[in-house]
Design an enzyme around this catalytic site. Structure first.
Site, PDB file in Angstrom:
ATOM      1  N   TRP A  20       0.862  -1.191   0.000  1.00 24.44           N
ATOM      2  CA  TRP A  20       0.000   0.000   0.000  1.00 24.44           C
ATOM      3  C   TRP A  20       0.898   1.239   0.000  1.00 24.44           C
ATOM      4  CZ3 TRP A  20      -3.915   2.516  -1.384  1.00 24.44           C
ATOM      5  CH2 TRP A  20      -4.324   3.679  -0.737  1.00 24.44           C
ATOM      6  N   TYR A  57      -4.643  -1.134  -5.130  1.00 25.65           N
ATOM      7  CA  TYR A  57      -3.512  -0.286  -4.751  1.00 25.65           C
ATOM      8  C   TYR A  57      -2.964   0.442  -5.981  1.00 25.65           C
ATOM      9  CZ  TYR A  57      -3.409  -2.955  -0.335  1.00 25.65           C
ATOM     10  OH  TYR A  57      -3.719  -3.558   0.865  1.00 25.65           O
ATOM     11  N   PRO A 205       0.928  -3.514  10.899  1.00 25.91           N
ATOM     12  CA  PRO A 205       1.479  -3.933  12.192  1.00 25.91           C
ATOM     13  C   PRO A 205       2.153  -2.817  12.970  1.00 25.91           C
ATOM     14  CG  PRO A 205       2.877  -4.664  10.388  1.00 25.91           C
ATOM     15  CD  PRO A 205       1.609  -4.153   9.758  1.00 25.91           C
ATOM     16  N   LEU A 206       2.623  -1.801  12.232  1.00 26.46           N
ATOM     17  CA  LEU A 206       3.340  -0.707  12.909  1.00 26.46           C
ATOM     18  C   LEU A 206       2.472   0.544  12.998  1.00 26.46           C
ATOM     19  CD1 LEU A 206       6.864  -1.236  11.286  1.00 26.46           C
ATOM     20  CD2 LEU A 206       6.057  -1.984  13.537  1.00 26.46           C
ATOM     21  N   SER A 250       7.754  -1.192   3.934  1.00 26.42           N
ATOM     22  CA  SER A 250       8.870  -0.259   4.047  1.00 26.42           C
ATOM     23  C   SER A 250       9.652  -0.263   2.747  1.00 26.42           C
ATOM     24  CB  SER A 250       9.818  -0.624   5.187  1.00 26.42           C
ATOM     25  OG  SER A 250      10.883   0.314   5.165  1.00 26.42           O
ATOM     26  N   LYS A 257      15.554  -4.516   7.235  1.00 33.38           N
ATOM     27  CA  LYS A 257      16.472  -5.322   8.052  1.00 33.38           C
ATOM     28  C   LYS A 257      16.052  -5.254   9.520  1.00 33.38           C
ATOM     29  CE  LYS A 257      20.676  -5.086   5.267  1.00 33.38           C
ATOM     30  NZ  LYS A 257      21.886  -4.316   5.025  1.00 33.38           N
ATOM     31  N   GLU A 258      15.714  -4.056   9.943  1.00 32.05           N
ATOM     32  CA  GLU A 258      15.301  -3.886  11.346  1.00 32.05           C
ATOM     33  C   GLU A 258      14.069  -4.751  11.638  1.00 32.05           C
ATOM     34  OE1 GLU A 258      14.471   0.209  12.476  1.00 32.05           O
ATOM     35  OE2 GLU A 258      13.402  -0.467  14.267  1.00 32.05           O
TER      36      GLU A 258
HETATM   37  N1  LIG Z   1      -6.516  -5.736   3.764  1.00 34.27           N
HETATM   38  C1  LIG Z   1      -6.614  -4.450   3.943  1.00 34.27           C
HETATM   39  O1  LIG Z   1      -7.715  -3.861   3.978  1.00 34.27           O
HETATM   40  C2  LIG Z   1      -5.364  -3.642   4.129  1.00 34.27           C
HETATM   41  C3  LIG Z   1      -5.457  -2.298   4.493  1.00 34.27           C
HETATM   42  C4  LIG Z   1      -4.274  -1.578   4.666  1.00 34.27           C
HETATM   43  C5  LIG Z   1      -3.043  -2.171   4.470  1.00 34.27           C
HETATM   44  N2  LIG Z   1      -2.981  -3.494   4.078  1.00 34.27           N
HETATM   45  C6  LIG Z   1      -1.658  -4.133   3.801  1.00 34.27           C
HETATM   46  O2  LIG Z   1      -0.857  -4.078   4.971  1.00 34.27           O
HETATM   47  C7  LIG Z   1       0.417  -3.515   4.650  1.00 34.27           C
HETATM   48  C8  LIG Z   1       1.011  -2.842   5.875  1.00 34.27           C
HETATM   49  O3  LIG Z   1       0.227  -1.762   6.323  1.00 34.27           O
HETATM   50  P1  LIG Z   1       0.665  -0.226   6.159  1.00 34.27           P
HETATM   51  O4  LIG Z   1       1.621  -0.116   5.025  1.00 34.27           O
HETATM   52  O5  LIG Z   1      -0.573   0.576   6.084  1.00 34.27           O
HETATM   53  O6  LIG Z   1       1.330   0.126   7.573  1.00 34.27           O
HETATM   54  P2  LIG Z   1       2.598  -0.375   8.403  1.00 34.27           P
HETATM   55  O7  LIG Z   1       3.314  -1.489   7.747  1.00 34.27           O
HETATM   56  O8  LIG Z   1       2.128  -0.554   9.801  1.00 34.27           O
HETATM   57  O9  LIG Z   1       3.509   0.928   8.392  1.00 34.27           O
HETATM   58  C9  LIG Z   1       4.175   1.357   7.238  1.00 34.27           C
HETATM   59  C10 LIG Z   1       4.914   2.643   7.583  1.00 34.27           C
HETATM   60  O10 LIG Z   1       5.864   2.375   8.628  1.00 34.27           O
HETATM   61  C11 LIG Z   1       7.159   2.790   8.215  1.00 34.27           C
HETATM   62  N3  LIG Z   1       8.103   1.801   8.724  1.00 34.27           N
HETATM   63  C12 LIG Z   1       8.184   0.472   8.443  1.00 34.27           C
HETATM   64  N4  LIG Z   1       9.177  -0.112   9.141  1.00 34.27           N
HETATM   65  C13 LIG Z   1       9.736   0.872   9.892  1.00 34.27           C
HETATM   66  C14 LIG Z   1      10.789   0.900  10.820  1.00 34.27           C
HETATM   67  N5  LIG Z   1      11.478  -0.189  11.122  1.00 34.27           N
HETATM   68  N6  LIG Z   1      11.096   2.103  11.417  1.00 34.27           N
HETATM   69  C15 LIG Z   1      10.408   3.227  11.126  1.00 34.27           C
HETATM   70  N7  LIG Z   1       9.369   3.258  10.234  1.00 34.27           N
HETATM   71  C16 LIG Z   1       9.045   2.082   9.629  1.00 34.27           C
HETATM   72  C17 LIG Z   1       7.129   2.836   6.699  1.00 34.27           C
HETATM   73  O11 LIG Z   1       7.966   3.855   6.218  1.00 34.27           O
HETATM   74  P3  LIG Z   1       9.274   3.555   5.291  1.00 34.27           P
HETATM   75  O12 LIG Z   1       8.796   3.035   3.981  1.00 34.27           O
HETATM   76  O13 LIG Z   1       9.908   4.900   5.231  1.00 34.27           O
HETATM   77  O14 LIG Z   1      10.118   2.550   6.042  1.00 34.27           O
HETATM   78  C18 LIG Z   1       5.671   3.210   6.428  1.00 34.27           C
HETATM   79  O15 LIG Z   1       5.509   4.605   6.462  1.00 34.27           O
HETATM   80  C19 LIG Z   1       0.081  -2.568   3.479  1.00 34.27           C
HETATM   81  O16 LIG Z   1       1.214  -2.120   2.798  1.00 34.27           O
HETATM   82  C20 LIG Z   1      -0.852  -3.430   2.685  1.00 34.27           C
HETATM   83  O17 LIG Z   1      -0.136  -4.373   1.902  1.00 34.27           O
HETATM   84  C21 LIG Z   1      -4.110  -4.228   3.919  1.00 34.27           C
END
Ligand SMILES: NC(=O)c1ccc[n+]([C@@H]2O[C@H](COP(=O)([O-])OP(=O)(O)OC[C@H]3O[C@@H](n4cnc5c(N)ncnc54)[C@H](OP(=O)(O)O)[C@@H]3O)[C@@H](O)[C@H]2O)c1
Length: 283
Positions: A20, A57, A205-206, A250, A257-258
């Site tokens: 996403w 997406y 998750p984050l 990310s 890696k983290e």
């Molecule tokens: N089924 C559904 O309805 C649904 C809805 C929403 C999302 N999803 C799926 O779930 C995935 C994950 O959710 P999400 O992308 O919304 O949120 P997320 O994974 O909780 O958070 C992503 C954000 O966290 C940052 N991040 C990741 N690792 C980090 C770290 N170690 N330290 C600091 N910042 C970090 C990323 O920035 P950087 O890129 O700068 O690291 C990005 O801005 C989506 O990409 C999508 O594939 C599914």
């Protein structure tokens, strides 16, 4: 990488790569295509071979970038999930959506095909007939749902020959009760799925990065005790649970890696309880 059971013969990496905002958000944006393709390839090279995307997406552009990124890798070593949008759940629409996703992903099959969200206006019988057709044609290996309640899963399962293998839901330390579905995840949806051999895929998750930085006292304390970062603790809290994997997004190698450092160790039960109580009190 740690793997969890999806079926008797298929396992899934416990941490996946979310797409996403890759290739845009609600609309396609090609500005960062080469960076996005590199990010997906870096993730795969690091062992994050589980990739989550959706036809919605970036209007399909996220799938296109995944398709471009996976070209040089052995398909059988990857686990690709994509999702059909709720407005495409009519029989013909769903088949057309799957065909579109396969084309953009440049692959012959989808490992896990999910209904992105329920649509009460379209009979689920019709939707599942199309899902069964895709499995029969070997275009899809496993089927599942996303953002479904227990009742919706039960009703869906009644209308398919294939087992519902997964429910992808919003679940993290900050979102533990209702999320996008109307039931409580920890007391209703997750126990039901665990009991019925339906994998939970925790999205966000984050909490979009909120849980990956200092600011929550208990998380900050645990970083010192375990010598782990906030994101590693937040992800470990999820994947150390039975039948739960997660997908985080990310585009930064250091973050990928983290996040992988969430694997290979376990929070002590007393700290899981402290996290549960502390974050429970926040919500
Ligand atoms: N089924 C559904 O309805 C649904 C809805 C929403 C999302 N999803 C799926 O779930 C995935 C994950 O959710 P999400 O992308 O919304 O949120 P997320 O994974 O909780 O958070 C992503 C954000 O966290 C940052 N991040 C990741 N690792 C980090 C770290 N170690 N330290 C600091 N910042 C970090 C990323 O920035 P950087 O890129 O700068 O690291 C990005 O801005 C989506 O990409 C999508 O594939 C599914």
């Amino acid at each position: 990488m740690e793997f969890k059971r999806l079926t008797d013969t298929i396992t899934i990496p416990a941490i996946g790569f979310g797409t996403w905002t890759i290739g845009g958000g609600d609309v396609a944006d090609t500005t960062y295509d080469s960076e996005d393709v590199s990010a997906i390839q870096n993730a795969i090279k690091l062992g994050i071979t589980n990739i989550d995307t959706a036809e919605a997406y970036a209007e399909g552009h996220a799938e296109e970038l995944v398709g471009r990124a996976i070209g040089g890798f052995e398909r059988k070593n990857l686990f690709i999930t994509t999702k059909v949008s709720p407005e495409h759940l009519r029989y013909d629409d769903l088949l057309a959506s799957a065909k579109g996703s396969l084309g953009r992903l440049k692959t012959d099959y989808i490992d896990l095909y999910l209904i992105h969200a329920p649509n009460p206006d379209i009979p689920i019988q019709e939707t599942m007939k199309a899902m069964d057709c895709l499995v029969e044609q070997k275009l899809v290996k496993c089927i599942g749902v996303s953002n479904f309640s227990v009742e919706q899963i039960k009703e869906t399962q009644k209308h398919t020959k294939n087992k519902i293998r997964a429910n992808q839901i919003e679940y993290n330390l900050l979102v533990r009760d209702k999320g996008r579905v109307t039931e409580n995840m920890e007391s209703e949806i997750i126990p039901y799925c665990q009991k019925n051999d339906i994998l939970i895929i925790a999205w966000r998750p984050l909490a979009k990065g909120e849980l990956a930085k200092p600011g929550f006292k208990i998380l900050d304390e645990l970083t010192k005790k375990y010598n782990k970062t906030q994101s590693q603790i937040a992800i470990n809290w999820l994947i150390s649970k039975e039948g739960i994997v997660t997908i985080t997004k990310s585009t930064k190698v250091e973050h990928l890696k983290e996040n992988l450092g969430a694997i290979g160790w376990k929070l002590q039960q007393e700290d899981v309880d402290r996290l549960n109580n502390s974050f429970g009190a926040l919500s």
